[in-house]
Design a protein around this motif. Structure first.
Motif, PDB file in Angstrom:
ATOM      1  N   GLN A 114       0.810  -1.218   0.000  1.00 34.45           N
ATOM      2  CA  GLN A 114       0.000   0.000   0.000  1.00 34.45           C
ATOM      3  C   GLN A 114       0.840   1.263   0.000  1.00 34.45           C
ATOM      4  O   GLN A 114       0.385   2.331  -0.432  1.00 34.45           O
ATOM      5  N   PHE A 115       2.083   1.166   0.481  1.00 32.74           N
ATOM      6  CA  PHE A 115       2.948   2.346   0.487  1.00 32.74           C
ATOM      7  C   PHE A 115       3.301   2.765  -0.938  1.00 32.74           C
ATOM      8  O   PHE A 115       3.533   3.937  -1.216  1.00 32.74           O
ATOM      9  N   LYS A 116       3.346   1.794  -1.855  1.00 32.26           N
ATOM     10  CA  LYS A 116       3.576   2.133  -3.258  1.00 32.26           C
ATOM     11  C   LYS A 116       2.437   3.000  -3.792  1.00 32.26           C
ATOM     12  O   LYS A 116       2.661   3.942  -4.572  1.00 32.26           O
ATOM     13  N   LEU A 117       1.206   2.683  -3.380  1.00 34.76           N
ATOM     14  CA  LEU A 117       0.050   3.443  -3.854  1.00 34.76           C
ATOM     15  C   LEU A 117       0.131   4.904  -3.417  1.00 34.76           C
ATOM     16  O   LEU A 117      -0.055   5.822  -4.214  1.00 34.76           O
ATOM     17  N   THR A 118       0.402   5.111  -2.135  1.00 35.77           N
ATOM     18  CA  THR A 118       0.443   6.494  -1.642  1.00 35.77           C
ATOM     19  C   THR A 118       1.661   7.228  -2.182  1.00 35.77           C
ATOM     20  O   THR A 118       1.595   8.429  -2.452  1.00 35.77           O
ATOM     21  N   GLY A 149      -4.897  -2.351  -1.653  1.00 37.80           N
ATOM     22  CA  GLY A 149      -5.774  -1.358  -2.277  1.00 37.80           C
ATOM     23  C   GLY A 149      -6.894  -0.914  -1.364  1.00 37.80           C
ATOM     24  O   GLY A 149      -7.361   0.224  -1.462  1.00 37.80           O
ATOM     25  N   ALA A 150      -7.340  -1.802  -0.464  1.00 36.48           N
ATOM     26  CA  ALA A 150      -8.356  -1.433   0.519  1.00 36.48           C
ATOM     27  C   ALA A 150      -7.752  -0.634   1.661  1.00 36.48           C
ATOM     28  O   ALA A 150      -8.322   0.356   2.119  1.00 36.48           O
ATOM     29  N   MET A 151      -6.588  -1.052   2.128  1.00 38.45           N
ATOM     30  CA  MET A 151      -5.954  -0.388   3.264  1.00 38.45           C
ATOM     31  C   MET A 151      -5.563   1.045   2.941  1.00 38.45           C
ATOM     32  O   MET A 151      -5.522   1.906   3.824  1.00 38.45           O
ATOM     33  N   TYR A 192       0.975   0.519   7.857  1.00 39.06           N
ATOM     34  CA  TYR A 192       2.110   0.251   6.974  1.00 39.06           C
ATOM     35  C   TYR A 192       2.296  -1.250   6.818  1.00 39.06           C
ATOM     36  O   TYR A 192       2.159  -2.002   7.780  1.00 39.06           O
ATOM     37  N   PRO A 193       2.624  -1.723   5.617  1.00 42.91           N
ATOM     38  CA  PRO A 193       2.814  -3.163   5.422  1.00 42.91           C
ATOM     39  C   PRO A 193       4.051  -3.658   6.150  1.00 42.91           C
ATOM     40  O   PRO A 193       4.989  -2.921   6.388  1.00 42.91           O
ATOM     41  N   GLY A 194       4.026  -4.922   6.510  1.00 43.51           N
ATOM     42  CA  GLY A 194       5.169  -5.508   7.199  1.00 43.51           C
ATOM     43  C   GLY A 194       4.713  -6.520   8.221  1.00 43.51           C
ATOM     44  O   GLY A 194       3.563  -6.944   8.229  1.00 43.51           O
ATOM     45  N   ALA A 195       5.607  -6.893   9.112  1.00 44.56           N
ATOM     46  CA  ALA A 195       5.279  -7.900  10.116  1.00 44.56           C
ATOM     47  C   ALA A 195       4.207  -7.391  11.057  1.00 44.56           C
ATOM     48  O   ALA A 195       4.135  -6.201  11.357  1.00 44.56           O
TER      49      ALA A 195
END
Length: 280
Positions: free
Chosen positions: A114-118, A147-149, A157-160
């Motif tokens: 999702q960080f790529k999107l923003t 895309g939903a987040m 943020y994505p990750g563990a």
């Protein structure tokens, strides 16, 4: 504000009509062609001839992800389905891209990071256009997993996950701001994400936490009215009644104390209003 568009946030791993079983155990069985998640996306598009544009920006394998959605939507009878492979901010502002967005009946953001999107879409003409159309026209904006987040004003943020002990801070960043005062988490059951969403809500109790199981989603109409769809549960975490909270997660130690945190569980067909927090 009278918002004319529709948002559809999906928890990931939605049925794409391939015959494969979802990763989680279904609570409610749905037929892909007549009642599945992607069928609901198609059914919300007002003009059946308006194209669906698949945005694969978040994905690390866009050349595989895009065609899968094209096949799925065409199997559902929607013939005009295209893929927008946007990797840079310059591409997001390209006049040809904007012309396609202007004509689309639905924009679907795929899963991934999702960080790529923003990073790509923040303060671009693309983002401005979809916001404008979402408010003023019956545009459908859908997103699955990442895309939903990214739809909300605060984005995990994505990750563990914090439950694993690998990510104690539960970092949040600005999202695409299509939904305000909310935080969406996806793959909610299979990845054990209740703890991290609860901690995020404790940090920002003015924001509603929305946890989406796989093959499960919400339809948001008029920016307020939520309908649960799909085969699993939607978890709503409400921190606005918190009296005391200590969601401190130190390195190697996980201490969390919360009093009066409200949790609602919705299944297919249940409705919920964000403004007055009423469930039906």
């Amino acid at each position: 504000m009278n918002i004319k568009g529709t948002l559809i946030a999906i928890g990931g791993n939605e049925d794409k009509g391939t015959g494969r079983k979802p990763l989680h155990v279904q609570d409610t069985a749905h037929d892909f062609v007549t009642s599945g998640i992607l069928f609901r996306v198609v059914s919300e598009i007002k003009d059946p001839k308006a194209p669906i544009e698949i945005v694969t920006t978040a994905s690390s394998i866009p050349e595989q992800v895009g065609p899968r959605y094209v096949r799925s939507f065409r199997k559902l009878g929607h013939k005009s389905v295209n893929v927008l492979t946007i990797k840079t901010r310059e591409e997001a502002d390209d006049p040809e891209v904007l012309a396609r967005v202007e004509q689309a009946g639905c924009i679907l953001f795929s899963g991934g990071d999702q960080f790529k999107l923003t990073s790509v879409f923040h303060e671009t003409a693309f983002a401005e256009l979809i916001h404008k159309r979402y408010i003023n026209e019956p545009l459908v904006i859908a997103g699955t997993s990442a895309g939903a987040m990214a739809m909300t004003d605060l984005m995990l943020y994505p990750g563990a996950d914090s439950a694993s002990g690998m990510n104690p801070n539960v970092p949040l960043y600005g999202g695409l701001c299509l939904i305000h005062d909310a935080i969406i988490d996806t793959h909610f059951l299979v990845r054990g994400r209740f703890r991290r969403l609860a901690i995020a809500v404790c940090k920002y109790p003015s924001h509603i936490g929305i946890g989406l199981e796989e093959d499960t989603g919400i339809i948001v109409r008029r920016g307020n009215e939520i309908e649960a769809i799909g085969s699993g549960l939607v978890t709503i975490i409400d921190g606005r009644t918190l009296q005391e909270a200590n969601p401190t997660v130190a390195r190697g130690k996980h201490d969390i104390f919360v009093e009066n945190l409200l949790v609602h569980l919705l299944h297919h067909g249940n409705s919920f209003r964000l403004k007055n927090m009423k469930l039906s």
